[in-house]
Design a protein around this motif. Structure first.
Motif, short mmCIF file in Angstrom:
data_model
loop_
_atom_site.label_atom_id
_atom_site.label_comp_id
_atom_site.label_asym_id
_atom_site.label_seq_id
_atom_site.Cartn_x
_atom_site.Cartn_y
_atom_site.Cartn_z
N THR A 272 48.26 40.04 41.08
CA THR A 272 46.93 39.45 41.03
C THR A 272 47.41 37.84 41.64
O THR A 272 48.19 37.33 41.21
N TYR A 273 46.47 37.45 42.58
CA TYR A 273 46.60 36.36 43.23
C TYR A 273 45.29 35.50 42.45
O TYR A 273 44.15 35.65 42.81
N ILE A 274 45.79 34.22 41.96
CA ILE A 274 44.64 33.43 41.40
C ILE A 274 44.65 32.19 41.86
O ILE A 274 45.36 31.15 41.37
N PRO A 275 43.96 31.79 42.94
CA PRO A 275 44.00 30.40 43.51
C PRO A 275 43.14 29.33 42.60
O PRO A 275 42.22 29.95 42.34
N CYS A 276 43.76 28.45 42.57
CA CYS A 276 43.06 27.55 41.20
C CYS A 276 42.91 25.97 41.80
O CYS A 276 43.68 25.58 42.33
N ILE A 277 41.62 25.51 41.70
CA ILE A 277 41.28 24.34 42.27
C ILE A 277 41.01 23.35 41.06
O ILE A 277 40.07 23.56 40.41
N SER A 278 41.75 22.00 41.12
CA SER A 278 41.71 21.09 39.76
C SER A 278 40.67 20.36 40.18
O SER A 278 40.05 19.60 39.57
N GLY A 279 40.42 19.88 41.51
CA GLY A 279 39.33 18.82 41.87
C GLY A 279 37.86 19.34 41.46
O GLY A 279 37.65 20.79 41.45
N ALA A 280 36.74 18.39 41.73
CA ALA A 280 35.54 18.92 41.52
C ALA A 280 34.87 19.32 42.66
O ALA A 280 34.69 18.37 43.78
N SER B 211 40.19 23.00 47.78
CA SER B 211 40.18 24.35 48.44
C SER B 211 40.75 24.08 49.73
O SER B 211 41.48 25.12 50.43
N ALA B 212 40.55 23.25 50.61
CA ALA B 212 40.97 22.66 51.94
C ALA B 212 42.84 22.80 51.81
O ALA B 212 43.24 23.01 52.76
N ASN B 213 43.22 22.48 50.46
CA ASN B 213 44.69 22.44 50.27
C ASN B 213 45.29 23.68 50.21
O ASN B 213 46.60 23.62 50.08
N LEU B 214 44.63 24.68 50.10
CA LEU B 214 45.30 25.90 49.49
C LEU B 214 45.73 26.65 50.95
O LEU B 214 45.38 26.18 51.90
N TYR B 215 46.65 27.32 51.03
CA TYR B 215 47.35 28.10 52.29
C TYR B 215 47.78 29.28 51.95
O TYR B 215 48.01 29.69 50.73
N GLY C 191 56.10 45.74 36.57
CA GLY C 191 55.40 45.12 35.68
C GLY C 191 54.35 44.17 36.34
O GLY C 191 54.54 44.06 37.64
N ASP C 192 53.40 43.49 35.62
CA ASP C 192 52.42 42.90 36.49
C ASP C 192 53.08 41.67 36.82
O ASP C 192 53.93 41.02 36.37
N ILE C 193 52.34 41.01 37.92
CA ILE C 193 52.70 39.82 38.52
C ILE C 193 51.55 39.09 38.80
O ILE C 193 50.59 39.45 39.73
N ARG C 194 51.58 37.73 38.23
CA ARG C 194 50.27 36.91 38.40
C ARG C 194 50.71 35.68 39.14
O ARG C 194 51.73 35.05 38.44
N LEU C 195 50.24 35.47 40.34
CA LEU C 195 50.40 34.31 40.90
C LEU C 195 49.38 33.14 40.82
O LEU C 195 48.21 33.52 40.99
N TYR C 196 49.42 32.06 40.07
CA TYR C 196 48.69 31.03 40.04
C TYR C 196 49.06 29.96 41.00
O TYR C 196 50.06 29.38 40.62
N HIS C 197 48.26 29.62 41.99
CA HIS C 197 48.52 28.79 42.70
C HIS C 197 47.48 27.44 42.85
O HIS C 197 46.37 27.87 43.04
N GLY C 198 47.96 26.21 42.67
CA GLY C 198 47.03 25.22 42.15
C GLY C 198 47.01 24.32 43.34
O GLY C 198 48.05 23.97 43.85
N SER C 199 45.79 23.80 43.76
CA SER C 199 45.55 22.64 44.44
C SER C 199 44.62 21.84 44.19
O SER C 199 43.71 22.39 43.34
N THR D 273 52.05 24.70 42.23
CA THR D 273 51.10 23.50 43.02
C THR D 273 51.64 23.20 44.38
O THR D 273 52.72 23.06 44.43
N GLY D 274 50.81 23.01 45.33
CA GLY D 274 51.09 22.66 46.59
C GLY D 274 52.07 23.40 47.16
O GLY D 274 51.96 24.74 47.07
N THR D 275 53.12 22.98 47.91
CA THR D 275 54.25 23.70 48.40
C THR D 275 54.90 24.26 47.40
O THR D 275 56.12 25.05 47.78
N GLY D 276 54.86 24.08 46.13
CA GLY D 276 55.50 24.81 45.18
C GLY D 276 55.27 26.47 45.51
O GLY D 276 55.95 27.40 44.65
#
Lengths: 122, 320
Positions: free
Chosen positions: B250-258, B230-234, B219-227, B198-201
């Motif tokens: 595979t890049y999977i950006p995830c947004i937890s807010g509504a 969407s404005a806080n993704l980078y 092997g597969d590499i899956r990146l889940y980046h949480g924020s 998450t964030g700068t993680g």
């Protein structure tokens, strides 16, 4: 065949295989997992490894005093025979899952059982 | 002969490093003296630890010459330090500061000549009053000739605000050595890898990801980046570009807010999305970075979902 339980079970390799399975069972067990809330998982896994090495009759420096001191804070939180029984059950099931023969499981269980009073501070 | 924290000690025949230090009245942390509890973990900055003293350690620790003092009877001179002891500091130069989003800065520093690190490790950055905060490296040694950090500017954050307000290009800045065991180890190129942050993680994950791709990980590499928003993704474009170039990634950006989300973004917390997606983590290598509560909770849930403890690296951030 050697009479050494630790060698018969499979030594350090067996301990390494058992530690993940055993710790996962313990953490998933609602009878006892409250005692593991908030603990550092890696340190805990290292301790589980120590316990399994001990139960398998392997090299260890654990003493009755260590067992008492190490569990005193848990006894204060209500650790009792039922919890010890649950750990014993998870130990047995772990070894079954690893296809360890019943006779060896019995011997490991007897070693683990020998520290019951120390763990429970009696 | 061993050197410990700058002083020499001679060993008796067959004496372990720990026993030697204890005999000399030095008490490094230790407990079981059986190679089990890992309390006496040490690191050799010179000399190679015996293989006996590295049994049970993580591959990432082994490759950094970590060993257990109670299990090491040295067969050569070793210079020994405790893990995380800040023996080394270097002064370096600021090369570049850029804004990655509203609250994250990208800080690039000149890599000091004698500075060695692995992608995914972290470094303490000191402000002009000597107050230090740890930041993860986003750069990759050998590929990037600079050190890159992603700095989350936190309200009242002593060091992050100092960087934002007082630091400019060509300034000198003091840093510690690179530490941390959350690094890529190419001992199993076919293993599936989950990178969850998450964030700068994202910073250490970005370094680990690029290292894995560089080493031609199979092997597969899956990146889940949480924020939260969407404005806080980078780094979205760079990551999507890597995903386009490497079919295993595979890049999977995830947004937890509504908020209404375009198709490219997944709703939910990164760790929840990953658990739902992968379900069974048996044989997976997992890296967790960022929000401390997320990292702690995920470490447990991913272990329960089948990952081996040896295969989970957790890097909780104090402020993320």
């Amino acid at each position: 065949m050697s009479d050494n339980l630790y060698e018969q079970i499979g030594g350090e390799t067996a301990v390494n295989a058992a530690v993940d399975i055993f710790y996962r069972k313990v953490l998933a067990d609602d009878r006892i997992n409250q005692f593991f809330d908030g603990v550092d998982m890696e340190q805990q896994a290292a301790k589980q490894k120590g316990f399994l090495t001990f139960a398998f009759g392997g090299p260890n420096n654990y003493t009755g005093k260590d067992m008492r001191d190490g569990h005193a804070h848990l006894v204060a939180r209500g650790l009792n025979d039922s919890h010890f029984d649950a750990v014993m059950e998870n130990l047995g099931n772990t070894l079954k899952e690893l296809n360890v023969p019943d006779e060896l499981i019995g011997r490991a269980a007897a070693i683990a059982e020998s520290v019951r009073d120390d763990v429970l501070g009696r | 002969m061993i050197k410990y924290e700058g002083r020499n000690y001679s060993l008796d025949q067959n004496e372990t490093v720990l026993d030697c230090l204890l005999r000399h009245g030095i008490a490094p942390p230790y407990s079981c003296k059986s190679g089990l509890c890992h309390t006496c973990l040490m690191r050799a900055t010179q000399g190679t630890p015996t293989s006996d003293s590295q049994k049970g350690l993580k591959q990432s620790q082994i490759s950094q010459n970590y060993f257990l003092g109670c299990a090491c009877v040295p067969n050569e001179f070793m210079d020994i330090t405790l893990p995380n002891s800040e023996a080394f500091r270097s002064i370096t130069t600021v090369l570049n500061i850029a804004q990655l989003n509203d609250s994250v800065l990208r800080l690039r520093l000149k890599k000091p000549d004698n500075f060695n690190y692995f992608a995914g490790q972290y470094v303490t950055i000191y402000n002009n009053n000597g107050i230090g905060r740890s930041y993860s490296l986003a750069s990759v040694p050998g590929t990037d000739d600079f050190l890159e950090f992603h700095i989350q500017v936190i309200p009242n954050g002593t060091v992050s605000n100092w960087i934002k307000q007082a630091v400019s290009v060509d300034d000198s800045i003091t840093i510690g050595e690179a530490i941390g065991s959350g690094i890529y180890t190419n001992d199993n190129l076919k293993q599936s890898i989950a990178l969850i942050g998450t964030g700068t993680g994202l910073a250490p994950l970005y370094g680990i990801l690029r290292t894995a791709l560089l080493k031609q990980h199979k092997g597969d590499i899956r990146l889940y980046h949480g924020s939260r928003s969407s404005a806080n993704l980078y780094l979205q474009d760079a990551l999507q570009q890597l995903a386009n170039e490497h079919s295993a990634f595979t890049y999977i950006p995830c947004i937890s807010g509504a908020e209404p989300l375009p198709e490219a973004l997944t709703a939910g917390r990164a760790n929840d999305v990953a658990l739902k997606d992968i379900v069974n983590f048996k044989k997976w290598r997992v890296y967790l970075c960022g929000n401390a509560d997320m990292v702690k909770a995920s470490k447990r849930s991913i272990f329960l979902a089948g990952a081996s403890m040896q295969d989970i690296s957790a890097d909780p951030f104090a402020h993320a």
